[in-house]
Design a protein around this motif. Structure first.
Motif, PDB file in Angstrom:
ATOM      1  N   TYR A  45       0.813  -1.229   0.000  1.00 59.30           N
ATOM      2  CA  TYR A  45       0.000   0.000   0.000  1.00 59.30           C
ATOM      3  C   TYR A  45       0.844   1.276   0.000  1.00 59.30           C
ATOM      4  CZ  TYR A  45      -3.879  -3.125   1.133  1.00 59.30           C
ATOM      5  OH  TYR A  45      -4.825  -4.119   1.099  1.00 59.30           O
ATOM      6  N   TYR A  90       1.142   7.380   3.958  1.00 56.26           N
ATOM      7  CA  TYR A  90      -0.080   6.740   4.434  1.00 56.26           C
ATOM      8  C   TYR A  90      -1.261   6.994   3.506  1.00 56.26           C
ATOM      9  CZ  TYR A  90      -4.251   5.780   7.183  1.00 56.26           C
ATOM     10  OH  TYR A  90      -5.478   5.300   7.586  1.00 56.26           O
ATOM     11  N   LYS A  91      -2.033   5.955   3.271  1.00 54.75           N
ATOM     12  CA  LYS A  91      -3.416   6.106   2.832  1.00 54.75           C
ATOM     13  C   LYS A  91      -4.200   4.978   3.486  1.00 54.75           C
ATOM     14  CE  LYS A  91      -3.337   3.803  -1.726  1.00 54.75           C
ATOM     15  NZ  LYS A  91      -1.930   3.616  -2.095  1.00 54.75           N
ATOM     16  N   HIS A  92      -5.473   5.251   3.778  1.00 53.86           N
ATOM     17  CA  HIS A  92      -6.304   4.261   4.468  1.00 53.86           C
ATOM     18  C   HIS A  92      -6.432   3.026   3.577  1.00 53.86           C
ATOM     19  CE1 HIS A  92      -9.309   2.312   6.742  1.00 53.86           C
ATOM     20  NE2 HIS A  92     -10.355   2.737   6.068  1.00 53.86           N
ATOM     21  N   THR A  93      -6.172   1.851   4.167  1.00 54.28           N
ATOM     22  CA  THR A  93      -6.166   0.615   3.376  1.00 54.28           C
ATOM     23  C   THR A  93      -7.490  -0.136   3.533  1.00 54.28           C
ATOM     24  OG1 THR A  93      -5.398  -0.813   5.169  1.00 54.28           O
ATOM     25  CG2 THR A  93      -3.700   0.373   3.925  1.00 54.28           C
ATOM     26  N   TYR A 107       2.747  13.902  -1.365  1.00 56.08           N
ATOM     27  CA  TYR A 107       2.359  13.735   0.048  1.00 56.08           C
ATOM     28  C   TYR A 107       2.491  15.041   0.825  1.00 56.08           C
ATOM     29  CZ  TYR A 107       7.451  13.422   0.876  1.00 56.08           C
ATOM     30  OH  TYR A 107       8.807  13.679   0.927  1.00 56.08           O
ATOM     31  N   ILE A 146       1.308  11.627   4.298  1.00 56.24           N
ATOM     32  CA  ILE A 146      -0.015  11.177   3.863  1.00 56.24           C
ATOM     33  C   ILE A 146      -0.265  11.697   2.452  1.00 56.24           C
ATOM     34  CG2 ILE A 146      -1.112  13.173   5.010  1.00 56.24           C
ATOM     35  CD1 ILE A 146      -3.562  11.352   5.563  1.00 56.24           C
ATOM     36  N   VAL A 147      -0.953  10.897   1.647  1.00 55.48           N
ATOM     37  CA  VAL A 147      -1.224  11.262   0.254  1.00 55.48           C
ATOM     38  C   VAL A 147      -1.797  12.681   0.173  1.00 55.48           C
ATOM     39  CG1 VAL A 147      -2.740  10.732  -1.703  1.00 55.48           C
ATOM     40  CG2 VAL A 147      -1.516   8.885  -0.532  1.00 55.48           C
ATOM     41  N   GLU A 162      -7.295  12.740   1.316  1.00 56.41           N
ATOM     42  CA  GLU A 162      -7.161  11.454   2.019  1.00 56.41           C
ATOM     43  C   GLU A 162      -7.507  11.639   3.495  1.00 56.41           C
ATOM     44  OE1 GLU A 162      -6.674   7.653   2.885  1.00 56.41           O
ATOM     45  OE2 GLU A 162      -6.420   8.360   0.822  1.00 56.41           O
ATOM     46  N   CYS A 163      -8.487  10.856   3.970  1.00 58.58           N
ATOM     47  CA  CYS A 163      -8.919  10.924   5.384  1.00 58.58           C
ATOM     48  C   CYS A 163      -9.297  12.345   5.811  1.00 58.58           C
ATOM     49  CB  CYS A 163      -7.851  10.347   6.316  1.00 58.58           C
ATOM     50  SG  CYS A 163      -7.559   8.601   6.033  1.00 58.58           S
TER      51      CYS A 163
END
Length: 363
Positions: free
Chosen positions: A50, A276-279, A315, A334-335, A340-341
Motif C-alpha cells: 500500500y 499513508y493512505k487508508h487501506t 504527500y 499522507i497522500v 485522504e482521510c
C-alpha cells in the motif's frame, strides 16, 4: 496449561487487549475485543503493497481499538457553521510554480517545535492548536519569541463547551487563544498522570487579566515552580484555507505550519513509515474492527516520491501528537491532493499577535 505454565480454574492471563480465563472444563475462554495493535492487520498491510509500513507502537499494546478511538484522538468535528467559514483563496499568478518539496523546519530553522505526546488524553484539539500557534508566533516574531505553548493550559482552562481530555472543538480553542492567551509549556506542563483514560483534566491553575491595548497578564505564578516566565501569548482569529492543495501549500510556505482535521481509521494507529493512505485491509472483518474518529494535526511540509512501480506519489508531511516514537519520529506522510482521510477538508491558519512592544528583550 498456557505457554508452559499451569493455571488454576478461573485463573486469567492477558493476551494483548483481551483477558483469557481458565474455565472448569480446562478450556481457555478469551474476550474477543478488537485490539488497537492487531498483528493480523499489520501483516495484511505489509503484504498488501500500500506504499507504507505498519508496526507495533508498544504503548498501544494492550489497548482495545475502542479505547484508541476514545482516548487518543479528541477533536470534535466542527459544526456546519464553522465548516462553512469563508475560505481564503491564496492569490497566485498564472506563471507561479511551487517547489516539489518543502519543509517548514528547513525554511525557519529553530522555530518549528517538535511533536508532543497527548498520552491517553483525548485532547488533540488542544495539542494541535498549541503546536500551530507556537510555530506561527515564532515565525511572525522573527524568532524574538519562540514559545512552545501549553496544551495543558487549554485542557484545564478552556472549559466553556469544551471537555478537556474528553474532546474539544478547534474554534473554541482558537477563541481562547485570541481572547485569553496561553503560557508556555515550560510554565504550565502537561500532566499525563491526570489523564488515565478519559478522566477530566486537572483544574485550571492560571488565568489572565486584561491590561489594556489588547494585552493580557497572568494572574498566577507558573504551576511549574522552577520557571517564572509566565508571559501570555495570544493570536489573531483563525482563518480557513480553501481545500485546494495549491492554496494550502502557498500558505504553508509563506506563513508557516497549518492545522488540519484528520479522520483516523483503525490502520493509522499502526503507521510506521511511508506515505499513508487508508487501506481496505479490514474490509472483510465485522464492523467493530473498522472504527474511526476525528483528530487534528499540524501540516509542516510536502514532497513527492517515485514508487517502485514508477508512479509519482505526492504527500503532505504532518506532525502528530503521539510522541516521537510513533511513525517517522512523531511525524507522518499522507497522500496529498486527494483529501485522504479528510486532511484537506478543514485547514486553518492564524497569525501570532505580535506587536512592537513584544520585541523587547525582557519578554
Amino acid at each position: 496449561m498456557y505457554q508452559g505454565r499451569v493455571y488454576p480454574t478461573f485463573g486469567t492471563y492477558q493476551d494483548n487487549c483481551n483477558r483469557c480465563t481458565c474455565k472448569e472444563d480446562g478450556q481457555w475462554e478469551c474476550d474477543q475485543e478488537p485490539c488497537l495493535v492487531n498483528p493480523d492487520l499489520i501483516d495484511a498491510i505489509n503484504r498488501g503493497n500500500y506504499g507504507w509500513t505498519a508496526g507495533n507502537h508498544s504503548v498501544f499494546w494492550g489497548m482495545t481499538l475502542d479505547e484508541g478511538i476514545r482516548y487518543r484522538l479528541g477533536t470534535v468535528r466542527p459544526t456546519s457553521s464553522v465548516m462553512n467559514m469563508n475560505e481564503i483563496q491564496m492569490v497566485m499568478s498564472p506563471d507561479e510554480t511551487l517547489p516539489s518539496a518543502f519543509s517548514a523546519s528547513n525554511k525557519w530553522p529553530g522555530l518549528i517545535h517538535e511533536p508532543l505526546d497527548q498520552g491517553n488524553c483525548a485532547g488533540s484539539w488542544a495539542f494541535s492548536t498549541a503546536a500551530v500557534a507556537s510555530d506561527r508566533i515564532s515565525i511572525h516574531s522573527m524568532g524574538h519569541m519562540s514559545p512552545a505553548l501549553s496544551p495543558q493550559n487549554l485542557l484545564s482552562c478552556n472549559t466553556h463547551n469544551q471537555h478537556g481530555c474528553r474532546g474539544g472543538r478547534l474554534d473554541g480553542a482558537w477563541w481562547f487563544l485570541r481572547r485569553r492567551g496561553l503560557v508556555s509549556n515550560n510554565c504550565y506542563p502537561f500532566s499525563e498522570g491526570d489523564h488515565n483514560g478519559a478522566a477530566p483534566a486537572a483544574p485550571c491553575m492560571m488565568h489572565s487579566r486584561h491590561m489594556g491595548r489588547g494585552k493580557r497578564q497572568a494572574t498566577a505564578h507558573c504551576p511549574n515552580s522552577r520557571t517564572h516566565a509566565n508571559h501570555i501569548y495570544q493570536a489573531t482569529p483563525p482563518y480557513r484555507l480553501s481545500s485546494h492543495e495549491k492554496d494550502i501549500m502557498k500558505e504553508l510556505m509563506e506563513n508557516g505550519p497549518v492545522q488540519a482535521l484528520l479522520e483516523v481509521h483503525e490502520d493509522f494507529f499502526l503507521y510506521k513509515s511511508g506515505i499513508y493512505k487508508h487501506t481496505p485491509a479490514s474490509l472483510g472483518k465485522p464492523e467493530r474492527y473498522r472504527q474511526h474518529g476525528t483528530h487534528s494535526v499540524k501540516i509542516t511540509g510536502w514532497g513527492e516520491e517515485i514508487q517502485p512501480d514508477g508512479q509519482k506519489v505526492k504527500y503532505w508531511t504532518a506532525a502528530n501528537s503521539w510522541g516521537p516514537t510513533w511513525g517517522e519520529n512523531g511525524y507522518f506522510r499522507i497522500v496529498r491532493g486527494a483529501n485522504e482521510c479528510d486532511i484537506e477538508s478543514f485547514v486553518v491558519g492564524v497569525w501570532g499577535r505580535v506587536g512592537t512592544e513584544d520585541m523587547s528583550p525582557h519578554h
